[in-house]
Design a protein around this motif. Structure first.
Motif, PDB file in Angstrom:
ATOM      1  N   ASP B  50     -16.794   3.649  -6.122  1.00 11.19           N
ATOM      2  CA  ASP B  50     -17.742   2.554  -5.912  1.00 11.19           C
ATOM      3  C   ASP B  50     -18.894   3.014  -5.044  1.00 11.19           C
ATOM      4  N   GLY B  51     -20.102   2.663  -5.473  1.00  4.70           N
ATOM      5  CA  GLY B  51     -21.308   3.098  -4.765  1.00  4.70           C
ATOM      6  C   GLY B  51     -21.307   2.729  -3.291  1.00  4.70           C
ATOM      7  N   PHE B  52     -20.779   1.550  -2.969  1.00  7.74           N
ATOM      8  CA  PHE B  52     -20.866   1.120  -1.565  1.00  7.74           C
ATOM      9  C   PHE B  52     -20.010   1.977  -0.645  1.00  7.74           C
ATOM     10  N   MET B  53     -19.109   2.792  -1.223  1.00  4.68           N
ATOM     11  CA  MET B  53     -18.282   3.677  -0.383  1.00  4.68           C
ATOM     12  C   MET B  53     -19.129   4.708   0.356  1.00  4.68           C
ATOM     13  N   ILE B  54     -20.356   4.915  -0.116  1.00  7.40           N
ATOM     14  CA  ILE B  54     -21.208   5.888   0.558  1.00  7.40           C
ATOM     15  C   ILE B  54     -21.426   5.497   2.018  1.00  7.40           C
ATOM     16  N   ALA B  55     -21.373   4.209   2.295  1.00 14.99           N
ATOM     17  CA  ALA B  55     -21.574   3.758   3.680  1.00 14.99           C
ATOM     18  C   ALA B  55     -20.475   4.304   4.596  1.00 14.99           C
ATOM     19  N   ARG B  56     -19.298   4.534   4.028  1.00 18.69           N
ATOM     20  CA  ARG B  56     -18.191   5.044   4.846  1.00 18.69           C
ATOM     21  C   ARG B  56     -18.408   6.504   5.253  1.00 18.69           C
ATOM     22  N   MET B 252     -32.132   4.078  -2.246  1.00 16.23           N
ATOM     23  CA  MET B 252     -32.313   4.410  -0.835  1.00 16.23           C
ATOM     24  C   MET B 252     -31.372   5.530  -0.406  1.00 16.23           C
ATOM     25  N   TYR B 253     -30.314   5.742  -1.177  1.00 12.58           N
ATOM     26  CA  TYR B 253     -29.362   6.798  -0.812  1.00 12.58           C
ATOM     27  C   TYR B 253     -29.798   8.148  -1.360  1.00 12.58           C
ATOM     28  N   ASN B 254     -30.840   8.128  -2.176  1.00 17.00           N
ATOM     29  CA  ASN B 254     -31.143   9.226  -3.077  1.00 17.00           C
ATOM     30  C   ASN B 254     -31.911  10.373  -2.444  1.00 17.00           C
ATOM     31  N   PHE B 324     -24.432   7.941  -8.586  1.00 10.92           N
ATOM     32  CA  PHE B 324     -25.788   7.964  -8.053  1.00 10.92           C
ATOM     33  C   PHE B 324     -26.755   8.682  -8.981  1.00 10.92           C
ATOM     34  N   THR B 325     -26.228   9.247 -10.074  1.00  9.29           N
ATOM     35  CA  THR B 325     -27.098   9.948 -11.021  1.00  9.29           C
ATOM     36  C   THR B 325     -27.050   9.300 -12.399  1.00  9.29           C
ATOM     37  N   GLY B 326     -26.400   8.134 -12.487  1.00  2.60           N
ATOM     38  CA  GLY B 326     -26.372   7.430 -13.770  1.00  2.60           C
ATOM     39  C   GLY B 326     -25.423   8.036 -14.782  1.00  2.60           C
ATOM     40  N   ALA B 327     -24.405   8.780 -14.328  1.00  2.00           N
ATOM     41  CA  ALA B 327     -23.491   9.461 -15.250  1.00  2.00           C
ATOM     42  C   ALA B 327     -22.517   8.485 -15.918  1.00  2.00           C
ATOM     43  N   ASN B 328     -22.397   7.297 -15.372  1.00  3.89           N
ATOM     44  CA  ASN B 328     -21.411   6.357 -15.907  1.00  3.89           C
ATOM     45  C   ASN B 328     -22.034   5.372 -16.887  1.00  3.89           C
ATOM     46  N   MET B 329     -21.214   4.960 -17.852  1.00  2.72           N
ATOM     47  CA  MET B 329     -21.551   3.836 -18.720  1.00  2.72           C
ATOM     48  C   MET B 329     -20.576   2.747 -18.302  1.00  2.72           C
TER      49      MET B 329
END
Lengths: 337, 337
Positions: B50-56, B252-254, B324-329
């Motif tokens: 999950d993207g929000f895990m980056i905050a951890r 913003m994480y990019n 973060f690179t759009g690899a997922n569908m």
């Protein structure tokens, strides 16, 4: 006294790019208008200049009724009824309304207009502590900020017309209060006059560190009049679930090129922050509670209030522009008659 | 099947500056843990990234419990109970929990953990449509966005795991829906698969103009997964009193340097906008309504759902970075056992 034979007024000459300048306005004279059916004639005594009026000058922000080139510049004012074809306006009534920057205006009974109660004190208070400024402070802090006793409230432009009241109302609600201000002199004023627990000057070297020192546990409510770096520091200092009442962003108006927003916006997510903007002219319906509560505090002398007064209609553009350069101490008013 | 003699796990090796990279993680093995009193042993079957895990991973965002260097990377997962010293966990139960990126975990009965109801469909749906993704979409759109029938809802990353559900739930509530997406292929998918009324690709030359064309009356709700230029365009297009549910800011994480926020933040004031961030792990208490309503829609086949599955614990870091690179569908999952 104003010239009783002409109506001197301030019109918009050119649309400012960034901060408005004196050259964007012109002083012109016209005939004193005659009240038609359903209209009263008002001799304007006091004008309020308000930072949020800048939005009326911007084409891109035309969701509020903007000022066209050649139109009288908008402003709220206080005046005396000198002739009336309205059942709710008598000659001699002191009235509040959106009269514009001019000596004489027609009161057509807009929803914002009202006859003032002489018991509420000097009429010009309806332009400040019991008007737009007080109402902005009260609505933004209490309705949006939802402060609880013991919480920490930070106010940018904390000694301004709105900010000084926010700090004092927060204090009356049992909060710890911190002012962000523009000079060392205002740091002292914030603490000594308005009773803030702490104050931080704009030019302090490290805003984040100063805020951390003044509010080691973080902040619960941020009342913003400035935007930019102030908002960024508040986002850094925010505790989870903090509320941001966005009343003004004077720093964002200050340049001809767009000013980027805070680089730490993503904190909104992880901290579950709520940012809410408001212009109180959209909330007239809720003003009754405000007048009752703030009026009582005011009558009991619990609120300190300062104002800067300019004289004469011709000084109105300069008074307005002065809002963006810190020329005012407290509320800026223009006295006409 | 996983190796039954060791616990292979992903640990944080270095703190990323900007986007996480493969080199920030290490694969290591440890002994399979033994459940103590009040603990159950879980063989992890599926991991959610999950993207929000980056905050951890960020020191400055340590208001959520962060991941220390050398710690197992945090992740939600689904697993099977293989041994239990807990009265509320039986051998064979399929459970949801914050198990981390590892093959074996101890279930200590945290507030987020629960035994899954087999009637709710395949267990991995608890990591997506009936889990974090669905819950983010449901909570953010309905609780923060407050959409009314006939209103216009704009969703950034509109075909992502969360965004695709936001669009469909908004449609079920009678809204007009517009997706902002990252490619031409996703424009078609947004309209054909997820039923958006319009979709705009990230690389369209003029974002503001495209949005004006798709929503000439402006937008009422913006559900943000991206931040940056998407948020700026949404602020420009917002109608007065629009609500912005801020779920993610992938843009913003990019970058390694801080990315400035939108230059048009002052619109928040004049338009009376409300921006509210959220992470649903703070709102588990409200999940009951969600499971009932979304579960029913899901069971009736009213919601389209896509997922991308990677195989094996060693692929977890790459799966996470791919967000973060759009690899997922749709929803990105890692299948372990």
């Amino acid at each position: 006294m104003s010239d009783e034979h002409v109506n001197t007024r301030i019109v918009l000459k050119s649309r400012p790019n960034g901060l408005p300048a004196i050259a964007d306005f012109a002083v012109e004279t016209a005939a004193i208008p005659q009240p038609g059916p359903g209209e009263a004639l008002v001799e304007v005594m006091w004008l309020s200049v308000d930072g949020f009026m800048i939005a009326r000058l911007r084409v891109e922000e035309n969701y509020t009724a903007g000022v066209a080139i050649g139109d009288v510049m908008q402003a709220y004012g206080i005046g005396r009824v000198t002739a009336s074809n309205r059942i709710d306006r008598a000659i001699g009534d002191i009235v509040f309304g959106a009269f514009g920057m001019q000596q004489w205006a027609l009161d057509q009974g807009s929803p914002v207009g009202r006859v003032l109660d002489p018991a509420m004190g000097p009429p010009q208070s309806a332009l400040g502590i019991l008007g737009i400024s007080g109402w902005s402070a009260y609505f933004g802090l209490l309705d949006i900020g939802q402060p609880k006793a013991g919480e920490t409230v930070v106010v940018s432009a904390g000694t301004g017309a709105v900010g000084a009241l926010v700090g004092q109302i927060a204090k009356l609600h049992g909060c710890r209060t911190i002012a962000l201000v523009g000079s060392e002199k205002k740091v002292r004023q914030a603490i000594d006059l308005y009773g803030y627990d702490a104050a931080i000057g704009r030019h302090d070297s490290d805003f984040d560190a100063q805020l951390k020192c003044a509010a080691p546990q973080g902040i619960d409510v941020y009342f913003d009049n400035v935007g930019g770096g102030h908002l960024e520091a508040a986002l850094n200092a925010a505790r989870p679930y903090a509320r941001f009442a966005i009343c003004g962003m004077i720093s964002m108006y200050n340049a001809e090129a767009p000013v980027p927003g805070p680089a730490n916006m993503a904190l909104i997510i992880g901290k579950n922050l709520r940012l809410e903007g408001f212009i109180v002219s959209n909330h007239w319906d809720m003003m009754g509670d405000f007048l009752k509560e703030l009026g009582a505090w005011h009558a009991q002398g619990q609120l300190k209030w300062r104002q800067t007064v300019r004289e004469g209609i011709a000084s109105a553009p300069d008074a307005f522009i002065g809002l963006f350069t810190g020329a005012n101490m407290g509320k800026m008013l223009v006295k006409l008659a």
